[in-house]
Design a protein around this motif. Structure first.
Motif, PDB file in Angstrom:
ATOM      1  N   ASP A   1      57.399   7.445  20.770  1.00  0.00           N
ATOM      2  CA  ASP A   1      58.648   6.667  20.782  1.00  0.00           C
ATOM      3  C   ASP A   1      59.825   7.504  21.300  1.00  0.00           C
ATOM      4  O   ASP A   1      60.875   6.957  21.597  1.00  0.00           O
ATOM      5  CB  ASP A   1      58.966   6.102  19.384  1.00  0.00           C
ATOM      6  CG  ASP A   1      59.134   7.181  18.342  1.00  0.00           C
ATOM      7  OD1 ASP A   1      58.339   8.137  18.364  1.00  0.00           O
ATOM      8  OD2 ASP A   1      60.047   7.076  17.508  1.00  0.00           O
ATOM      9  N   ASP A   2      59.618   8.813  21.412  1.00  0.00           N
ATOM     10  CA  ASP A   2      60.703   9.671  21.897  1.00  0.00           C
ATOM     11  C   ASP A   2      60.557   9.943  23.388  1.00  0.00           C
ATOM     12  O   ASP A   2      59.573  10.543  23.830  1.00  0.00           O
ATOM     13  CB  ASP A   2      60.700  10.994  21.111  1.00  0.00           C
ATOM     14  CG  ASP A   2      61.699  11.980  21.694  1.00  0.00           C
ATOM     15  OD1 ASP A   2      62.753  11.532  22.185  1.00  0.00           O
ATOM     16  OD2 ASP A   2      61.411  13.197  21.674  1.00  0.00           O
ATOM     17  N   VAL A   3      61.553   9.511  24.136  1.00  0.00           N
ATOM     18  CA  VAL A   3      61.476   9.613  25.596  1.00  0.00           C
ATOM     19  C   VAL A   3      61.428  11.077  26.058  1.00  0.00           C
ATOM     20  O   VAL A   3      60.750  11.407  27.039  1.00  0.00           O
ATOM     21  CB  VAL A   3      62.616   8.808  26.266  1.00  0.00           C
ATOM     22  CG1 VAL A   3      63.976   9.355  25.908  1.00  0.00           C
ATOM     23  CG2 VAL A   3      62.467   8.760  27.764  1.00  0.00           C
TER      24      VAL A   3
ATOM     25  N   SER B   1      59.985  13.570  24.547  1.00  0.00           N
ATOM     26  CA  SER B   1      58.617  14.064  24.328  1.00  0.00           C
ATOM     27  C   SER B   1      57.675  13.512  25.406  1.00  0.00           C
ATOM     28  O   SER B   1      56.797  14.232  25.901  1.00  0.00           O
ATOM     29  CB  SER B   1      58.108  13.653  22.943  1.00  0.00           C
ATOM     30  OG  SER B   1      58.934  14.194  21.949  1.00  0.00           O
TER      31      SER B   1
ATOM     32  N   ASP C   1      51.539  10.386  19.437  1.00  0.00           N
ATOM     33  CA  ASP C   1      52.494  10.742  18.392  1.00  0.00           C
ATOM     34  C   ASP C   1      51.994  10.135  17.078  1.00  0.00           C
ATOM     35  O   ASP C   1      51.468   9.022  17.066  1.00  0.00           O
ATOM     36  CB  ASP C   1      53.868  10.150  18.775  1.00  0.00           C
ATOM     37  CG  ASP C   1      54.966  10.552  17.817  1.00  0.00           C
ATOM     38  OD1 ASP C   1      54.758  11.480  17.006  1.00  0.00           O
ATOM     39  OD2 ASP C   1      56.049   9.932  17.879  1.00  0.00           O
TER      40      ASP C   1
ATOM     41  N   LYS D   1      53.811   9.627  14.204  1.00  0.00           N
ATOM     42  CA  LYS D   1      54.763   8.774  13.478  1.00  0.00           C
ATOM     43  C   LYS D   1      55.647   8.018  14.464  1.00  0.00           C
ATOM     44  O   LYS D   1      56.385   8.631  15.225  1.00  0.00           O
ATOM     45  CB  LYS D   1      55.632   9.641  12.555  1.00  0.00           C
ATOM     46  CG  LYS D   1      56.563   8.849  11.667  1.00  0.00           C
ATOM     47  CD  LYS D   1      57.258   9.742  10.675  1.00  0.00           C
ATOM     48  CE  LYS D   1      58.248   8.935   9.844  1.00  0.00           C
ATOM     49  NZ  LYS D   1      58.959   9.769   8.866  1.00  0.00           N
ATOM     50  N   MET D   2      55.527   6.696  14.425  1.00  0.00           N
ATOM     51  CA  MET D   2      56.329   5.848  15.316  1.00  0.00           C
ATOM     52  C   MET D   2      56.747   4.604  14.551  1.00  0.00           C
ATOM     53  O   MET D   2      56.056   4.201  13.616  1.00  0.00           O
ATOM     54  CB  MET D   2      55.505   5.444  16.547  1.00  0.00           C
ATOM     55  CG  MET D   2      55.255   6.566  17.521  1.00  0.00           C
ATOM     56  SD  MET D   2      54.225   6.051  18.912  1.00  0.00           S
ATOM     57  CE  MET D   2      52.605   5.957  18.144  1.00  0.00           C
ATOM     58  N   PRO D   3      57.862   3.968  14.973  1.00  0.00           N
ATOM     59  CA  PRO D   3      58.321   2.804  14.219  1.00  0.00           C
ATOM     60  C   PRO D   3      57.349   1.619  14.252  1.00  0.00           C
ATOM     61  O   PRO D   3      57.060   1.042  13.234  1.00  0.00           O
ATOM     62  CB  PRO D   3      59.652   2.447  14.865  1.00  0.00           C
ATOM     63  CG  PRO D   3      59.756   3.235  16.101  1.00  0.00           C
ATOM     64  CD  PRO D   3      58.762   4.337  16.050  1.00  0.00           C
TER      65      PRO D   3
ATOM     66  N   TYR E   1      50.303  14.821  19.185  1.00  0.00           N
ATOM     67  CA  TYR E   1      51.569  15.446  19.576  1.00  0.00           C
ATOM     68  C   TYR E   1      52.625  14.993  18.569  1.00  0.00           C
ATOM     69  O   TYR E   1      53.076  13.843  18.630  1.00  0.00           O
ATOM     70  CB  TYR E   1      51.894  14.984  20.996  1.00  0.00           C
ATOM     71  CG  TYR E   1      53.108  15.607  21.635  1.00  0.00           C
ATOM     72  CD1 TYR E   1      53.517  16.900  21.330  1.00  0.00           C
ATOM     73  CD2 TYR E   1      53.841  14.906  22.591  1.00  0.00           C
ATOM     74  CE1 TYR E   1      54.613  17.468  21.933  1.00  0.00           C
ATOM     75  CE2 TYR E   1      54.943  15.463  23.208  1.00  0.00           C
ATOM     76  CZ  TYR E   1      55.325  16.741  22.869  1.00  0.00           C
ATOM     77  OH  TYR E   1      56.422  17.304  23.476  1.00  0.00           O
TER      78      TYR E   1
ATOM     79  N   SER F   1      55.638  16.161  15.203  1.00  0.00           N
ATOM     80  CA  SER F   1      56.395  17.189  14.477  1.00  0.00           C
ATOM     81  C   SER F   1      55.877  17.324  13.052  1.00  0.00           C
ATOM     82  O   SER F   1      56.293  18.207  12.310  1.00  0.00           O
ATOM     83  CB  SER F   1      57.888  16.850  14.482  1.00  0.00           C
ATOM     84  OG  SER F   1      58.088  15.579  13.941  1.00  0.00           O
TER      85      SER F   1
ATOM     86  N   LYS G   1      55.695  19.441  17.957  1.00  0.00           N
ATOM     87  CA  LYS G   1      57.003  19.274  18.603  1.00  0.00           C
ATOM     88  C   LYS G   1      58.002  20.294  18.086  1.00  0.00           C
ATOM     89  O   LYS G   1      59.118  20.386  18.578  1.00  0.00           O
ATOM     90  CB  LYS G   1      57.519  17.859  18.353  1.00  0.00           C
ATOM     91  CG  LYS G   1      56.721  16.791  19.070  1.00  0.00           C
ATOM     92  CD  LYS G   1      57.306  15.434  18.821  1.00  0.00           C
ATOM     93  CE  LYS G   1      56.441  14.364  19.454  1.00  0.00           C
ATOM     94  NZ  LYS G   1      56.915  13.016  19.148  1.00  0.00           N
ATOM     95  N   LYS G   2      57.596  21.035  17.070  1.00  0.00           N
ATOM     96  CA  LYS G   2      58.496  22.067  16.537  1.00  0.00           C
ATOM     97  C   LYS G   2      58.412  23.357  17.355  1.00  0.00           C
ATOM     98  O   LYS G   2      59.236  24.234  17.214  1.00  0.00           O
ATOM     99  CB  LYS G   2      58.141  22.366  15.078  1.00  0.00           C
ATOM    100  CG  LYS G   2      58.530  21.246  14.138  1.00  0.00           C
ATOM    101  CD  LYS G   2      58.287  21.644  12.705  1.00  0.00           C
ATOM    102  CE  LYS G   2      58.772  20.543  11.782  1.00  0.00           C
ATOM    103  NZ  LYS G   2      58.465  20.834  10.371  1.00  0.00           N
TER     104      LYS G   2
ATOM    105  N   MET H   1      63.669   6.393  11.125  1.00  0.00           N
ATOM    106  CA  MET H   1      62.953   6.445  12.400  1.00  0.00           C
ATOM    107  C   MET H   1      63.816   7.099  13.487  1.00  0.00           C
ATOM    108  O   MET H   1      63.331   7.882  14.291  1.00  0.00           O
ATOM    109  CB  MET H   1      62.513   5.046  12.859  1.00  0.00           C
ATOM    110  CG  MET H   1      61.438   4.397  12.022  1.00  0.00           C
ATOM    111  SD  MET H   1      60.049   5.430  11.481  1.00  0.00           S
ATOM    112  CE  MET H   1      59.318   5.979  12.997  1.00  0.00           C
TER     113      MET H   1
ATOM    114  N   LYS I   1      62.950  10.646  15.487  1.00  0.00           N
ATOM    115  CA  LYS I   1      62.846  10.718  16.948  1.00  0.00           C
ATOM    116  C   LYS I   1      63.849  11.730  17.521  1.00  0.00           C
ATOM    117  O   LYS I   1      63.521  12.531  18.386  1.00  0.00           O
ATOM    118  CB  LYS I   1      63.112   9.317  17.512  1.00  0.00           C
ATOM    119  CG  LYS I   1      62.961   9.195  18.996  1.00  0.00           C
ATOM    120  CD  LYS I   1      62.899   7.764  19.422  1.00  0.00           C
ATOM    121  CE  LYS I   1      64.223   7.060  19.330  1.00  0.00           C
ATOM    122  NZ  LYS I   1      64.186   5.707  19.911  1.00  0.00           N
TER     123      LYS I   1
END
Lengths: 136, 113
Positions: free
Chosen positions: A9-11, A13, A52, A54-56, A86, A88, A110-111, B54, B58
Motif C-alpha cells: 500500500d506504500d508507493v 516501497s 507487504d 500489513k495493508m488496509p 517485504y 516493517s 523496511k526498517k 494504517m 504506511k
C-alpha cells in the motif's frame, strides 16, 4: 522470470521494489491492496509475489490464508508462486502460513536502509532466476 | 557544510542507488506527510482511528526510506496508540520534526544542484 507482482500500500516501497527489479526479464505488476492482488494471483499465477504483510484492504498474511483455502477448488495444476515478504513487521513476529501453493523465499525489512533493501532484493531475484533457469 | 544524519543518509542513498530515485522518494514522502497533516488537522475524539493506524504504518516506511528516522519513530508511537495525536503538543511536535526534515531535504537538494 515470468510475471512479478508487487503488493504494497506504500508507493515508496513499491518504487524501491521496482527499482530493485530493474534488469529482470518478465512483466511487473503492482497492487496497493491484498483484495485486488488476490484476484490477480488467482487469474495469473505470478512467478514471484513481493508481499507487504500489513495493508488496509487485506494484508499479506490474510491474502495467503484466503488463497490457501480457495486455490484447491480452482486449479490444482497451477504451479506455486514464490513469495518475498517485504514488511516493517519483524520477521520473528510473523507467523507464516503453511502452503502447498506458495514458497516463502525470503524476507526484506523496511526498517533496513533503502540501499540494503535493494541489495537484498536483487540478490534474491538473482537466486530465484538462477533456480528457474537451472530447472529449464 | 555541516551535515545532519538525514543528509548523510541521503548522500549515501544517492551514491549507492540513484539520485533520481532518491528525489522521487523525497517527493512521495512530502506529499504523503502533507496529506496526513491535512487529515489530522481537525481530528476529534469521535474520529475513526483505524485510518490513522494504517496511514502512520504506511508513512513510517516512506519516512525511513528518506532517512527521516525521528519522524518514523514518532509515527510509530502514534500507530501503536492513534489517539495520541490528540494529546497536547503531539501534532505540533510531529509537524516540527517534519519541518526539520524538509529543511534538511531542501539543503541537501540545493547542495546537489
Amino acid at each position: 522470470m515470468d510475471q512479478i507482482l508487487i503488493v504494497d500500500d506504500d508507493v515508496s516501497s513499491r518504487k524501491l521494489a521496482r527499482y530493485a527489479l530493474q534488469g529482470n526479464d518478465g512483466c511487473f505488476y503492482e497492487s496497493d491492496n491484498g483484495e485486488e492482488a488476490l484476484t490477480f494471483v488467482l487469474n495469473e499465477n505470478p512467478g514471484l509475489i513481493i508481499l507487504d504483510w500489513k495493508m488496509p484492504k487485506l494484508g499479506g498474511e490474510d491474502m495467503i490464508h484466503l488463497l490457501n483455502s480457495i486455490l484447491p477448488y480452482v486449479d490444482k495444476e497451477k504451479s506455486r508462486s514464490d513469495v518475498l515478504i517485504y514488511s516493517s513487521i519483524p520477521f520473528e513476529d510473523m507467523w507464516l502460513p503453511r502452503s502447498e501453493f506458495f514458497r516463502f523465499v525470503s524476507y526484506v525489512s523496511k526498517k533496513w536502509p533503502a540501499d540494503e533493501q535493494v541489495r537484498k532484493m536483487k540478490s534474491i531475484f538473482r537466486k530465484i532466476n538462477g533456480q528457474r533457469h537451472g530447472k529449464k | 557544510m555541516v551535515k545532519s544524519n538525514q543528509q548523510i543518509y541521503l548522500d549515501e542513498m544517492a551514491r549507492e542507488l540513484d539520485a533520481d530515485l532518491v528525489f522521487e522518494l523525497l517527493q512521495i514522502y512530502r506529499l504523503q506527510m502533507e496529506d496526513f497533516f491535512k487529515k489530522m488537522e481537525n481530528v476529534t475524539e469521535t474520529f475513526s482511528f483505524q485510518e490513522t493506524t494504517m496511514l502512520t504504518h504506511k508513512l513510517k516506511s516512506s519516512a525511513r526510506h528518506v532517512g527521516a528516522f525521528d519522524v518514523a519513530e514518532r509515527l510509530n508511537s502514534i500507530e501503536e496508540y492513534p489517539r495520541k495525536i490528540l494529546h497536547p503538543g503531539e501534532y505540533q511536535n510531529l509537524k516540527q520534526l517534519y519541518l526539520t526534515t524538509l529543511k534538511n531535504i531542501d539543503q541537501w537538494s540545493n547542495e546537489l544542484k
